[in-house]
Design a protein around this motif. Structure first.
Motif, mmCIF file in Angstrom:
data_model
loop_
_atom_site.group_PDB
_atom_site.id
_atom_site.type_symbol
_atom_site.label_atom_id
_atom_site.label_comp_id
_atom_site.label_asym_id
_atom_site.label_seq_id
_atom_site.Cartn_x
_atom_site.Cartn_y
_atom_site.Cartn_z
ATOM 1 N N ILE A 43 -10.232 -30.481 13.711
ATOM 2 C CA ILE A 43 -9.930 -29.068 13.966
ATOM 3 C C ILE A 43 -11.268 -28.448 14.331
ATOM 4 O O ILE A 43 -12.197 -28.447 13.539
ATOM 5 C CB ILE A 43 -9.312 -28.383 12.726
ATOM 6 N N PRO A 44 -11.413 -27.961 15.569
ATOM 7 C CA PRO A 44 -12.742 -27.561 16.040
ATOM 8 C C PRO A 44 -13.351 -26.373 15.293
ATOM 9 O O PRO A 44 -12.644 -25.473 14.844
ATOM 10 C CB PRO A 44 -12.519 -27.220 17.512
ATOM 11 N N ARG A 45 -14.672 -26.402 15.205
ATOM 12 C CA ARG A 45 -15.432 -25.329 14.564
ATOM 13 C C ARG A 45 -15.211 -23.984 15.246
ATOM 14 O O ARG A 45 -15.353 -22.937 14.624
ATOM 15 C CB ARG A 45 -16.925 -25.652 14.651
ATOM 16 N N ALA A 46 -14.887 -24.023 16.544
ATOM 17 C CA ALA A 46 -14.676 -22.782 17.302
ATOM 18 C C ALA A 46 -13.693 -21.864 16.581
ATOM 19 O O ALA A 46 -13.807 -20.644 16.655
ATOM 20 C CB ALA A 46 -14.158 -23.117 18.693
ATOM 21 N N ILE A 47 -12.739 -22.456 15.854
ATOM 22 C CA ILE A 47 -11.707 -21.642 15.207
ATOM 23 C C ILE A 47 -12.280 -20.689 14.170
ATOM 24 O O ILE A 47 -11.984 -19.506 14.179
ATOM 25 C CB ILE A 47 -10.601 -22.559 14.644
ATOM 26 N N TYR A 48 -13.135 -21.185 13.278
ATOM 27 C CA TYR A 48 -13.672 -20.242 12.281
ATOM 28 C C TYR A 48 -14.790 -19.382 12.859
ATOM 29 O O TYR A 48 -15.146 -18.358 12.292
ATOM 30 C CB TYR A 48 -14.082 -20.952 10.979
ATOM 31 N N LYS A 49 -15.361 -19.804 13.975
ATOM 32 C CA LYS A 49 -16.375 -18.967 14.599
ATOM 33 C C LYS A 49 -15.743 -17.744 15.260
ATOM 34 O O LYS A 49 -16.282 -16.654 15.221
ATOM 35 C CB LYS A 49 -17.189 -19.766 15.614
ATOM 36 N N TRP A 50 -14.580 -17.933 15.876
ATOM 37 C CA TRP A 50 -13.900 -16.823 16.565
ATOM 38 C C TRP A 50 -12.972 -16.060 15.635
ATOM 39 O O TRP A 50 -12.700 -14.885 15.854
ATOM 40 C CB TRP A 50 -13.123 -17.338 17.775
ATOM 41 N N VAL A 51 -12.449 -16.761 14.639
ATOM 42 C CA VAL A 51 -11.559 -16.120 13.671
ATOM 43 C C VAL A 51 -12.164 -16.371 12.289
ATOM 44 O O VAL A 51 -11.772 -17.298 11.598
ATOM 45 C CB VAL A 51 -10.127 -16.710 13.759
ATOM 46 N N PRO A 52 -13.185 -15.569 11.909
ATOM 47 C CA PRO A 52 -13.904 -15.858 10.668
ATOM 48 C C PRO A 52 -12.994 -15.819 9.443
ATOM 49 O O PRO A 52 -12.233 -14.876 9.256
ATOM 50 C CB PRO A 52 -14.959 -14.741 10.591
#
Ligand SMILES: [Zn+2]
Ligand SMILES: [Zn+2]
Length: 191
Positions: A43-52
Motif C-alpha cells: 500500500i503506497p506511502r503516497a496515501i498517508y502523505k496525501w491523506v494524513p
C-alpha cells in the motif's frame, strides 16, 4: 512514490525472510544480497502523505506492508492502487496474503479518500498528463505536488504520466517543466 524509500536494513531482512526470498511480483528467487533488492510498500506511502492519518501511516510503514522485490519488477509495477485481486495474485503464502488483506481493510478509508482526490485531480485535467498532455487513466497516473513548497492537497496536486513523473523526480527539473506549462497547469484542455 519515492524511488529510494528509507527502510532500515533490519526491516528489509525481515521482509526478505517473511517471503522466503521470493519476489511477490514475479515469483522468482531474489538475490541474498540486499544491495540487489528494491523495497516495495504494497500500500503506497503516497496515501498517508496525501491523506494524513496516524494509524494509516503506521499500517503502511509496518513490516507487513513492506516487501523486497527485484528492482526491475518494482519499476514495471504500475501506479495502480492495491486491490483484493492484486493481493490474490501475489506470489506469496496464504499467511502473508491474509495479513495483507487485513491491513488493506484497515487502511481502506484512506485508500478510498486518496483515490477520490486523484480522480478529481485527473478529471480537472480532462484525463490528460499535466505536462505532456498524454491521455491518462487513474491507474497509470501518478499524483505529485505542483509546488514543492506547498502542502499535499487537492489545490496543489497534478497527475502525471510515468515518463513525466520520472523527470519530475528532480525538483529543479520539475520547476522547469511546470514553468513551461504555467499557462495551462492545472487547466489543461489547451495542451
Ligand atoms: Zn521479481
Ligand atoms: Zn506526461
Amino acid at each position: 512514490m519515492s524511488l529510494k524509500p528509507h527502510v532500515s536494513i533490519t526491516k528489509q531482512r525481515e521482509a526478505y525472510a517473511r517471503v522466503k526470498g521470493i519476489c511477490i511480483i514475479c515469483g522468482k528467487k531474489l538475490s541474498a544480497s540486499e544491495s540487489r533488492w528494491s523495497v516495495d510498500h504494497f500500500i503506497p506511502r503516497a496515501i498517508y502523505k496525501w491523506v494524513p492519518d496516524k494509524k494509516t501511516k503506521e499500517l503502511i510503514e509496518s513490516v507487513d506492508n513492506i516487501f523486497v522485490v527485484h528492482p526491475q519488477c518494482n519499476f514495471s509495477k504500475d501506479s495502480a492502487l492495491p486491490t483484493n485481486q492484486a493481493i490474490k495474485n501475489m506470489h506469496a503464502e496464504k499467511k502473508v496474503k491474509d495479513t495483507m488483506r487485513d491491513l488493506y481493510k484497515e487502511a481502506e478509508d484512506s485508500i478510498v479518500a486518496y483515490r477520490a482526490m486523484k480522480q478529481s485531480t485527473l478529471d480537472g485535467q480532462k484525463k490528460r498528463c499535466a505536462i505532456c498532455g498524454k491521455q491518462l487513466s487513474l491507474n497509470n497516473a501518478t499524483m505529485r505536488r505542483i509546488n514543492n513548497h506547498k502542502g499535499r492537497n487537492r489545490e496543489n496536486a497534478m497527475c502525471l504520466c510515468d515518463k513525466c513523473n520520472i523527470r519530475a523526480g528532480s525538483p529543479g527539473q520539475k520547476r522547469r517543466m511546470i514553468n513551461k506549462r504555467q499557462r495551462t497547469v492545472p487547466c489543461l484542455p489547451e495542451l
